[in-house]
Write a protein that holds these residues in place. Structure first.
Motif, mmCIF file in Angstrom:
data_model
loop_
_atom_site.group_PDB
_atom_site.id
_atom_site.type_symbol
_atom_site.label_atom_id
_atom_site.label_comp_id
_atom_site.label_asym_id
_atom_site.label_seq_id
_atom_site.Cartn_x
_atom_site.Cartn_y
_atom_site.Cartn_z
ATOM 1 N N GLU A 38 9.745 -56.236 57.071
ATOM 2 C CA GLU A 38 8.573 -56.487 57.919
ATOM 3 C C GLU A 38 8.479 -57.953 58.366
ATOM 4 O OE1 GLU A 38 5.744 -55.119 60.148
ATOM 5 O OE2 GLU A 38 6.577 -53.726 58.668
ATOM 6 N N THR A 39 8.937 -58.857 57.522
ATOM 7 C CA THR A 39 8.799 -60.292 57.856
ATOM 8 C C THR A 39 9.626 -60.682 59.083
ATOM 9 O OG1 THR A 39 10.591 -60.870 56.335
ATOM 10 C CG2 THR A 39 8.348 -60.960 55.448
ATOM 11 N N GLN A 40 10.676 -59.902 59.389
ATOM 12 C CA GLN A 40 11.520 -60.227 60.551
ATOM 13 C C GLN A 40 11.713 -58.998 61.440
ATOM 14 O OE1 GLN A 40 12.421 -63.303 61.008
ATOM 15 N NE2 GLN A 40 11.984 -64.131 58.966
ATOM 16 N N LYS A 41 10.872 -58.021 61.300
ATOM 17 C CA LYS A 41 11.087 -56.720 61.959
ATOM 18 C C LYS A 41 11.285 -56.850 63.466
ATOM 19 C CE LYS A 41 9.418 -52.009 61.596
ATOM 20 N NZ LYS A 41 8.373 -51.150 61.057
ATOM 21 N N ALA A 42 10.515 -57.696 64.093
ATOM 22 C CA ALA A 42 10.595 -57.826 65.554
ATOM 23 C C ALA A 42 11.936 -58.386 66.001
ATOM 24 C CB ALA A 42 9.468 -58.715 66.039
ATOM 25 N N ARG A 43 12.595 -59.087 65.107
ATOM 26 C CA ARG A 43 13.860 -59.743 65.481
ATOM 27 C C ARG A 43 15.083 -58.839 65.297
ATOM 28 N NH1 ARG A 43 11.384 -64.883 63.390
ATOM 29 N NH2 ARG A 43 11.646 -66.358 65.103
ATOM 30 N N PHE A 44 15.012 -57.917 64.373
ATOM 31 C CA PHE A 44 16.178 -57.067 64.087
ATOM 32 C C PHE A 44 16.454 -56.111 65.246
ATOM 33 C CE2 PHE A 44 15.281 -57.777 59.419
ATOM 34 C CZ PHE A 44 16.502 -58.364 59.133
ATOM 35 N N SER A 45 17.732 -55.766 65.443
ATOM 36 C CA SER A 45 18.082 -54.749 66.445
ATOM 37 C C SER A 45 17.592 -53.393 65.936
ATOM 38 C CB SER A 45 19.598 -54.715 66.650
ATOM 39 O OG SER A 45 20.218 -54.156 65.518
ATOM 40 N N GLU A 46 17.459 -52.462 66.861
ATOM 41 C CA GLU A 46 16.985 -51.133 66.477
ATOM 42 C C GLU A 46 17.989 -50.465 65.527
ATOM 43 O OE1 GLU A 46 15.921 -48.768 69.910
ATOM 44 O OE2 GLU A 46 15.766 -47.013 68.597
ATOM 45 N N THR A 47 19.270 -50.692 65.821
ATOM 46 C CA THR A 47 20.315 -50.109 64.964
ATOM 47 C C THR A 47 20.220 -50.670 63.549
ATOM 48 O OG1 THR A 47 21.766 -49.774 66.843
ATOM 49 C CG2 THR A 47 22.823 -49.883 64.697
ATOM 50 N N ALA A 48 19.954 -51.986 63.466
ATOM 51 C CA ALA A 48 19.838 -52.610 62.143
ATOM 52 C C ALA A 48 18.659 -52.009 61.377
ATOM 53 C CB ALA A 48 19.668 -54.116 62.294
ATOM 54 N N LEU A 49 17.553 -51.827 62.079
ATOM 55 C CA LEU A 49 16.368 -51.272 61.410
ATOM 56 C C LEU A 49 16.616 -49.830 60.957
ATOM 57 C CD1 LEU A 49 13.495 -52.698 63.658
ATOM 58 C CD2 LEU A 49 14.060 -53.369 61.322
ATOM 59 N N LYS A 50 17.265 -49.047 61.816
ATOM 60 C CA LYS A 50 17.551 -47.647 61.426
ATOM 61 C C LYS A 50 18.496 -47.605 60.234
ATOM 62 C CE LYS A 50 16.924 -45.308 65.857
ATOM 63 N NZ LYS A 50 17.630 -44.893 67.070
ATOM 64 N N SER A 51 19.470 -48.522 60.238
ATOM 65 C CA SER A 51 20.476 -48.524 59.158
ATOM 66 C C SER A 51 19.876 -48.907 57.809
ATOM 67 C CB SER A 51 21.605 -49.507 59.482
ATOM 68 O OG SER A 51 22.220 -49.143 60.670
ATOM 69 N N ALA A 52 18.745 -49.583 57.845
ATOM 70 C CA ALA A 52 18.115 -49.998 56.585
ATOM 71 C C ALA A 52 17.271 -48.881 55.987
ATOM 72 C CB ALA A 52 17.252 -51.232 56.827
ATOM 73 N N GLN A 53 17.127 -47.784 56.747
ATOM 74 C CA GLN A 53 16.297 -46.686 56.262
ATOM 75 C C GLN A 53 17.164 -45.528 55.742
ATOM 76 O OE1 GLN A 53 13.066 -45.722 59.192
ATOM 77 N NE2 GLN A 53 13.889 -47.507 60.231
ATOM 78 N N ALA A 54 16.572 -44.757 54.861
ATOM 79 C CA ALA A 54 17.303 -43.601 54.331
ATOM 80 C C ALA A 54 16.308 -42.585 53.790
ATOM 81 C CB ALA A 54 18.255 -44.041 53.229
ATOM 82 N N TYR A 55 16.787 -41.367 53.663
ATOM 83 C CA TYR A 55 15.924 -40.283 53.175
ATOM 84 C C TYR A 55 16.012 -40.208 51.649
ATOM 85 C CZ TYR A 55 13.849 -35.641 52.728
ATOM 86 O OH TYR A 55 13.048 -34.576 52.377
ATOM 87 N N ASN A 56 14.818 -40.102 51.039
ATOM 88 C CA ASN A 56 14.746 -39.996 49.579
ATOM 89 C C ASN A 56 14.403 -38.551 49.226
ATOM 90 O OD1 ASN A 56 13.796 -39.993 46.896
ATOM 91 N ND2 ASN A 56 13.208 -42.155 47.031
ATOM 92 N N ASP A 57 15.302 -37.890 48.512
ATOM 93 C CA ASP A 57 15.103 -36.468 48.214
ATOM 94 C C ASP A 57 14.080 -36.243 47.100
ATOM 95 O OD1 ASP A 57 15.843 -33.762 48.771
ATOM 96 O OD2 ASP A 57 16.828 -33.717 46.806
ATOM 97 N N VAL A 58 13.702 -37.317 46.414
ATOM 98 C CA VAL A 58 12.690 -37.175 45.360
ATOM 99 C C VAL A 58 11.296 -37.284 45.975
ATOM 100 C CG1 VAL A 58 11.799 -38.161 43.201
ATOM 101 C CG2 VAL A 58 14.277 -38.046 43.614
ATOM 102 N N THR A 59 11.109 -38.310 46.823
ATOM 103 C CA THR A 59 9.793 -38.477 47.463
ATOM 104 C C THR A 59 9.678 -37.619 48.722
ATOM 105 O OG1 THR A 59 10.600 -40.326 48.777
ATOM 106 C CG2 THR A 59 9.629 -40.869 46.647
ATOM 107 N N LYS A 60 10.812 -37.069 49.186
ATOM 108 C CA LYS A 60 10.887 -36.238 50.400
ATOM 109 C C LYS A 60 10.428 -37.006 51.640
ATOM 110 C CE LYS A 60 12.021 -32.548 47.979
ATOM 111 N NZ LYS A 60 13.434 -32.224 47.863
ATOM 112 N N LYS A 61 10.763 -38.275 51.703
ATOM 113 C CA LYS A 61 10.449 -39.038 52.925
ATOM 114 C C LYS A 61 11.501 -40.109 53.167
ATOM 115 C CE LYS A 61 7.256 -42.369 50.855
ATOM 116 N NZ LYS A 61 7.046 -43.675 51.332
#
Lengths: 458, 293
Positions: free
Chosen positions: A117-140
């Protein structure tokens, strides 16, 4: 004797009693000490820049970072050992990249949204998507990574070999099949001139390493088959994808079958195509990063500046002339669950992703690593008009159309790569099998793997 | 006729002996070349100014330099910045593995072979089962175990792993070798009032010296050349070893190979020195004066 025993016991007791008094300073220091395992740079300056960043953080915060710099390839073993056993460092990297979604699935990472969040506006969209992942325990889906650097797959060509075949680089078609067919003609001309040992195409038609999957993905996109996994994590094997996969398998396996790829390619591992390219065994190679070029810069500057051409900026289009979306893989920092000092780890990563710190750590890699922020591509380093490779590479992997690799959307794709499903299809065609049969078999295997990774849609 | 025949036989016999000698010499030289060729190649690379690995047919580099050796001695290359600290760590791990393996192995073989003779073979054979599991798969359990003992990221964690893997083999060898030491010696000592510790210290250990020397060298070499456990169990820069440091060279396409080649040649010296130091002890065997006494 009794005296000795007594004095030994007394001494031990005294030492034991004194220890707690002597320890508070250490214990206090340990409370603000975090451990970090980072991959070693390919040049000394990269390590120096990382150490400088760490020293900067230590000075600013008063905390201590126990930095362990580990060679890139074996770092994987160490990280997998740590995560598997649960005895983890406070910060490490997703090396191999697939472990971010794979371990996120198993709920083994700490969420990192507050850091990103501290640099969210600066990151590329691909970079932001790559930092995310699905958690099968929390289901999100959530942030589990902090983007540090990226890499994509350009094409590398020996200009000197093209000219040796009495052909011109400028004559290369810009559309996908025409572009690669050009190199077949280069090989044909070289054969006519008596050159028996040079091959036109350096395709990794092998079942080793990560290169074959990257190559197959590039060809899928080249044939308009983008989106085998949707951003929501669903498998998409519709007619468009199937047709692209068949064409990709046919072209890649067919080139090997028809003798346009070095015969040894069937056994290549990740670095072998680089070595074969440097040995001028083939005219061109499709391989991730510009390490192919950077590796020879110091020893053979004439190769770097005059002989090797990187097609990043001039990356071919699809057969109908549309720009191709390149897959940019991101290296992220991650905080494993079980880390002892999460607040300090988070604070450290917030420091590390400041643009000026990132710029320093990325640019010291001589261009091997792409920055995760578009504004960092506009620096004199990347836009240097005297450098023949950097500007095109950063355009292809950061400023142009990009997307994350498919395992980011669903970790099943990591298993597809690990099982070398694409390689099997390519090799089947190389052994004179039918591309349709090979792709149907591959798709059946992919469906079975994806069945193990169901993603609940919110 | 018979004199001529005898002379001919002698001549054939002489020729055979000569042919045997020549054959042995040729075979020895071939084996020596086979064994030493990689080391010679490493020396060529270490002496090459650029660390070129391609063999161009020259038996000696055209422009040899000790630059790489100086780089190792004075820690001049960036991968070798803590070379001597790492060398010390490697030596400590090797030496302690050697000492502890010899100690535990000799105590174990003494207990099993001299004091409890019944099912001793079963126990020492059972210990060998450890070797049926690939060491690669034991690294994670070891990592966890060392963490529980508070030994993670310490040299003792690697020593413990090395000793674990070296002791079963040591037990086997020492037990078999121990059978050559007559049990009557123990009995005679006991009749003279010797305690088991005295038998172990004054009779068993001196007579087992050759086998212990062999076991010690093997344990040292195992620890000296081991990489995986050192890499996984050690993390802090101050705890790293030469084996870990040398592996870093393989991760870099820029590697000037003269530096790792020079470092490897220097790294090879302690085992060689150690071998020559204990060679006499190994050669002495059971025919030593001490045994006869």
């Amino acid at each position: 004797m009794a005296l000795m025993r007594r004095s030994l016991l007394q001494g031990s007791l005294g030492f034991a009693a004194g220890s707690p008094l002597a320890r508070p300073y250490i214990a206090n220091a340990q409370a603000k000490t975090m451990s970090a395992w980072f991959a070693q740079g390919f040049v000394e300056d990269e390590d120096i820049a990382l150490r400088k960043a760490v020293a900067g953080y230590e000075k600013a915060s008063g905390n201590k970072v126990e930095l362990s710099i580990i060679p890139f390839a074996p770092q994987r073993q160490k990280i997998v050992s740590a995560i598997t056993s649960g005895v983890v460092p406070d910060v490490t990297q997703n090396n191999p990249a697939e472990i971010l979604p794979l371990y996120a699935w198993q709920d083994k990472w700490i969420e990192t949204e507050d850091i990103v969040e501290t640099q969210k506006a600066r990151f590329s969209e691909t970079a932001l998507k790559s930092a995310q992942a699905y958690n099968d325990v929390t289901k999100k889906r959530a942030y589990y990574g902090v983007p540090l650097r990226g890499a994509c797959v350009p094409c590398h060509t020996w200009k000197s070999l093209v000219e040796k075949a009495d052909m011109k680089m400028a004559d290369r078609p810009r559309t996908w099949e025409g572009y690669f067919d050009f190199y077949k003609k280069v090989q044909d001309n070289l054969r006519k001139k008596g050159e028996r040992k040079v091959y036109g195409l350096g395709f990794q038609v092998t079942a080793n390493g990560v290169d074959p999957a990257a190559l197959f993905n590039a060809f899928m996109h080249g044939y308009g088959g983008q989106g085998i996994v949707t951003p929501e994590g669903n498998l998409n094997l519709d007619a468009r994808i199937r047709e692209a996969a068949i064409k990709a398998a046919e072209y890649l396996g067919g080139a090997y079958r028809d003798g346009y790829v070095p015969p040894s390619a069937i056994n290549w591992n990740d670095a072998d195509d680089n070595n074969a390219f440097h040995a001028k065994l083939m005219v061109m190679d499709v391989d991730g990063t510009i390490s192919t070029e950077v590796a020879v810069k110091a020893k053979h500057p004439e190769w770097y500046f005059d002989e090797i051409v990187t097609d990043g900026l001039l990356y071919p289009t699809t057969n109908d002339g549309k720009p191709i979306t390149c897959i940019t893989a991101m290296l992220n920092a991650v905080i494993p669950k079980g880390a002892k000092n999460v607040p300090v780890a988070k604070e450290f990563l917030k420091f590390l992703i400041q643009p000026e710190v990132l710029q320093d750590t990325v640019e010291t890699g001589l261009g091997r690593n792409l920055p995760p922020m578009p504004e960092l591509a506009k620096t004199p380093f990347w836009q240097n008009p005297k450098d023949p490779h950097l500007k095109g590479y950063v355009q292809q992997g950061l400023l142009g159309p990009t997307q994350p690799d498919y395992y980011v959307f669903n970790p099943a794709m990591a298993e597809v790569y690990a099982q070398h499903v694409y390689s099997k299809a390519m090799i089947a065609v190389a052994k004179k099998g039918k591309a349709t049969d090979a792709v149907d078999a591959a798709f059946n295997e992919i469906k079975e793997i994806f069945a193990k990774y169901p993603i609940k849609q919110s | 006729m018979s004199v001529a025949l005898s002379s001919r036989r002698r001549s054939i016999h002489r020729w055979r002996r000569r042919a045997d000698a020549v054959g042995s010499a040729v075979l020895s030289v071939a084996l020596l070349v086979w064994w030493l060729l990689p080391i010679y190649n490493m020396l060529l690379i270490a002496l090459d100014p650029e660390g070129e690995t391609e063999f161009k047919g020259d038996l000696w580099p055209s422009d040899p330099t000790l630059k790489a050796f100086a780089g190792v001695f004075f820690e001049g290359y960036w991968y070798l910045k803590d070379f001597w600290l790492q060398f010390g760590n490697s030596f400590f791990i090797g030496a302690m593995t050697m000492v502890l393996t010899a100690l535990i192995g000799s105590l174990g073989s003494f207990a099993l072979g001299r004091m409890w003779r019944g099912r001793a073979g079963v126990i020492s054979t059972a210990a060998l089962l450890l070797y049926t599991v690939p060491v690669y798969f034991l690294v994670i359990p070891f990592y966890l175990l060392m963490h529980k003992y508070g030994l993670n990221d310490t040299l003792w964690a690697v020593i413990a792993a090395n000793v674990t893997f070296a002791v079963p083999y040591a037990l086997l060898i020492l037990q078999w070798y121990g059978r050559l030491v007559p049990l009557e010696l123990d009995d005679a000592a006991r009749i003279d009032g010797a305690t088991p510790v005295q038998v172990y210290m004054r009779i068993y250990l001196p007579l087992m010296a050759p086998a212990l020397a062999v076991i010690g060298i093997l344990a040292f070499l195992t620890a000296w050349n081991e990489y995986l456990y050192q890499f996984i169990l050690l993390s802090s820069p101050g705890n790293k070893t030469v084996a870990i440091s040398l592996a870093t060279f393989f991760d870099n396409e820029y590697t000037p190979w003269n530096y790792p080649a020079a470092a490897s040649l220097i790294y090879a010296l302690p085992p060689i020195v150690l071998f020559f130091a204990v060679r006499r002890c190994i050669a002495a065997g059971l025919g030593s004066r001490r045994f006869r006494q």
